[in-house]
Design an enzyme around this catalytic site. Sequence first.
Site, short mmCIF file in Angstrom:
data_model
loop_
_atom_site.label_atom_id
_atom_site.label_comp_id
_atom_site.label_asym_id
_atom_site.label_seq_id
_atom_site.Cartn_x
_atom_site.Cartn_y
_atom_site.Cartn_z
N TYR A 136 -82.91 55.55 -43.74
CA TYR A 136 -82.25 54.65 -42.79
C TYR A 136 -81.85 53.33 -43.48
O TYR A 136 -80.70 52.89 -43.39
CB TYR A 136 -83.19 54.37 -41.61
CG TYR A 136 -82.75 53.22 -40.74
CD1 TYR A 136 -81.59 53.29 -39.97
CD2 TYR A 136 -83.49 52.03 -40.68
CE1 TYR A 136 -81.18 52.21 -39.18
CE2 TYR A 136 -83.10 50.96 -39.90
CZ TYR A 136 -81.94 51.06 -39.15
OH TYR A 136 -81.54 50.00 -38.38
N SER B 113 -79.76 45.36 -41.26
CA SER B 113 -81.18 45.31 -40.91
C SER B 113 -81.98 44.70 -42.05
O SER B 113 -81.64 44.87 -43.23
CB SER B 113 -81.65 46.75 -40.66
OG SER B 113 -83.06 46.79 -40.56
N LYS C 284 -77.99 51.49 -44.53
CA LYS C 284 -77.53 50.12 -44.22
C LYS C 284 -77.12 49.42 -45.52
O LYS C 284 -76.10 48.71 -45.55
CB LYS C 284 -78.65 49.35 -43.53
CG LYS C 284 -78.99 49.85 -42.13
CD LYS C 284 -77.87 49.62 -41.15
CE LYS C 284 -78.23 50.06 -39.74
NZ LYS C 284 -77.11 49.98 -38.80
#
Length: 369
Positions: free
Chosen positions: A151, A127, A155
């Site tokens: 989050y 992302s 990643k």
Amino acid sequence: MRAPRILVTGGAGFIGSHTCVALIAAGYLPVVLDTLVNSDARSLQRVACITGVEPVLVCGDVRDAVALDRVFAAYNVAAVVHLAGLKAVGESVADPVSYYDVNLAGTLALVQAMDRAGVRRLVFSSSATVYGDSQPSPIAESAPYAAVNPYGRTKAMVESVLADLARADARWGIACLRYFNPIGAHESGLLGERPHGPPNNLMPYIAQVAAGQRECLVVHGADYDTVDGTGVRDYVHVMDVAEGHVSALRHAARRPGILMANLGTGRGASVLEVVSAFERASGRRIALRIGPRRPGDAPAYWADARGAWQAFGWRARRDLDQMCADSWRWQAANPHGFDDPAPAHASGLPRFQDNTSTSINSKPGHSHA
Ligand code: NAD
Ligand code: UFG
């Protein structure tokens, strides 16, 4: 010769189901592993309506080593596209351990199972959130990791694990795709995004306002230093993103090592520009009001999209008008998402099922699809 099977973790979800369409169109057979925690098995029936092929669904968890071993033993998998994960930024702040567990531990379990099975071709859903909120745009892949929430850190950590793995073992071919803002739907109107509960993201929210399901869009801040004061993002059509997986998969199959690539258009659009484009596409007025800034939002960022073109010949082909037109076609035809029956004309294609959908689970009593 039989089409190569690709394990698609999270393949019943928004990007995963569209990726299944693109894989089938390119001559692959997807095998989906998904818990369905944030998706609906009927998305794969819609894949069948579009392509004539219904992917196998294995209802199981990517953290479950025994389930993974059974999948690799049961299906002759050539490569893996790994999309399974949790993706809500706010939830990751409130419950970080679940995010590290699913996103990080899930990937560790997956690559260990792949190694045991001798499958070492992987495309990973990363992302733009790995860049954080202070990089100048356009953002190139060489920008440092600066994620600002759990989050995003999951990643970035997964990317680092995969980079170490590729350095340690030259048999691996890995592509990490850093999506910017995937929106839109399949052009047929048969497949699209159906969030559980009120949408957090801009496009599904606008679509539900246009359909009369929500009263008005709240614009999260109109006092940024941008073209019209509202936030700017690089929106990219989900079918372009899906096709990016096919190109990246071919690259990973040819070239050992690891590649990080942005999937974006290289252009930013403001919230009000997206609203205008949606109004043109739908012929509906989108009621809106200006609210306060959303905590954690960056004012503006977009991709340097040249890397994916140079590395594996991918670039976004669909523009914002098409993203809005396709989102509206999906929303208008399926106001209740997958609860709406697929239109009769969609069943024209002969359907082929690779195998029966199944549950491969090491834990007794786990629910089946
Ligand atoms: P999604 O929630 O629709 O898809 C994720 C899928 O993973 C769902 O089908 C869910 O049921 C499944 N899943 C979750 N936990 C699982 C587990 N433990 N085992 C097996 N399956 C599990 O989300 P999406 O938008 O399609 O995103 C797919 C991937 O792309 C995610 O990894 C996400 O972080 C990443 N991504 C998405 C965006 C975006 O804006 N949508 C942007 C950047 C990156
Ligand atoms: N926005 C509104 N009102 C809404 C929803 C969003 O004004 O109801 C605005 C936001 O403030 C932002 C823009 O619309 O300016 C886009 O917001 P989204 O929530 O659609 O997307 P984000 O850019 O916040 O984040 C998305 C994914 C993340 C991913 C990131 C990568 O949700 O998971 O893109 O670029 F990491």
